[in-house]
Design a protein around this motif. Structure first.
Motif, PDB file in Angstrom:
ATOM      1  N   CYS A  91       0.860  -1.169   0.000  1.00 14.87           N
ATOM      2  CA  CYS A  91       0.000   0.000   0.000  1.00 14.87           C
ATOM      3  C   CYS A  91       0.910   1.237   0.000  1.00 14.87           C
ATOM      4  O   CYS A  91       1.849   1.325   0.784  1.00 14.87           O
ATOM      5  CB  CYS A  91      -0.902  -0.014   1.223  1.00 14.87           C
ATOM      6  SG  CYS A  91      -1.810   1.527   1.428  1.00 14.87           S
ATOM      7  N   CYS A 135      -4.557   0.101  -0.107  1.00 15.20           N
ATOM      8  CA  CYS A 135      -5.501  -0.800   0.549  1.00 15.20           C
ATOM      9  C   CYS A 135      -6.809  -0.020   0.754  1.00 15.20           C
ATOM     10  O   CYS A 135      -6.798   1.210   0.745  1.00 15.20           O
ATOM     11  CB  CYS A 135      -4.926  -1.344   1.856  1.00 15.20           C
ATOM     12  SG  CYS A 135      -4.776  -0.144   3.184  1.00 15.20           S
ATOM     13  N   CYS A 190      -6.922   2.955   3.274  1.00 10.87           N
ATOM     14  CA  CYS A 190      -6.105   4.113   2.910  1.00 10.87           C
ATOM     15  C   CYS A 190      -6.672   4.823   1.686  1.00 10.87           C
ATOM     16  O   CYS A 190      -6.415   6.009   1.481  1.00 10.87           O
ATOM     17  CB  CYS A 190      -4.667   3.707   2.624  1.00 10.87           C
ATOM     18  SG  CYS A 190      -3.780   3.136   4.081  1.00 10.87           S
TER      19      CYS A 190
HETATM   20 ZN   LIG Z   1      -2.904   1.140   3.382  1.00 12.79          ZN
END
Ligand SMILES: [Zn+2]
Length: 174
Positions: free
Chosen positions: A14, A49, A52
């Motif tokens: 991520c 992800c 986020c």
């Molecule tokens: Zn993340």
């Protein structure tokens, strides 16, 4: 000499929290253009992800330097590394490059048009009437939406090269 792209592949992390994307996990992939030195530009793949992605979604979607955004799923350990590139992504990439004038982006968009034609998503309607360098007139088969595509007059080798670059950044078979 036309601008060339350096392409950064996905890191499998991520971009915000740096956590590794787990097998089968859903995530959001983006491709961003970052200007480099001289005429160089870089296409940078950044994956997020889901937790986020939410806080940056609006800003990223509005950002003109972001050329592609798509939802993806991390490969299971035994799956082939290459994944299927979905049509929604190709159309999103194609649309976001609509007003691009830089040769490298015009070439990307033209190759995307060829791919979308091969997939029977876009149809060719002819060229704009008139003199000089006339764009291709096209429409989407599903919605009937019309669009124009600049023909950069690439030879076969160049088309193959740009297709390979696209495949690299999207990490899939086109
Ligand atoms: Zn993340």
């Amino acid at each position: 000499m036309a601008k060339e792209y350096n392409i950064t592949r996905t890191a499998g992390l991520c971009a915000a929290c740096r956590q590794e994307l787990q097998p089968q996990q859903e995530f959001v992939a983006t491709v961003r253009e970052i200007a480099g030195e001289d005429d160089e530009a870089e296409l940078v793949r950044q994956d997020y992800c889901p937790s986020c992605w939410e806080p940056v979604r609006e800003q990223t979607t509005a950002d003109k330097s972001v050329l592609g955004i798509w939802h993806a799923r991390a490969a299971a350990p035994k799956e082939k590394k290459k994944t299927f590139v979905d049509d929604e992504l190709l159309v999103s990439f194609f649309d976001r490059l609509q007003d691009a004038e830089e040769p490298a982006k015009v070439q990307f968009r033209f190759v995307l048009a060829l791919i979308l034609m091969r997939k029977r998503i876009l149809a060719y309607d002819g060229t704009e009437p008139g003199q000089g360098d006339r764009p291709w007139l096209m429409h989407f088969r599903g919605s009937g939406r019309k669009c124009q595509v600049v023909d950069p007059h690439m030879d076969e080798d160049k088309v193959a090269e740009v297709s390979r670059q696209l495949g690299d950044v999207l990490e899939g078979d086109l």
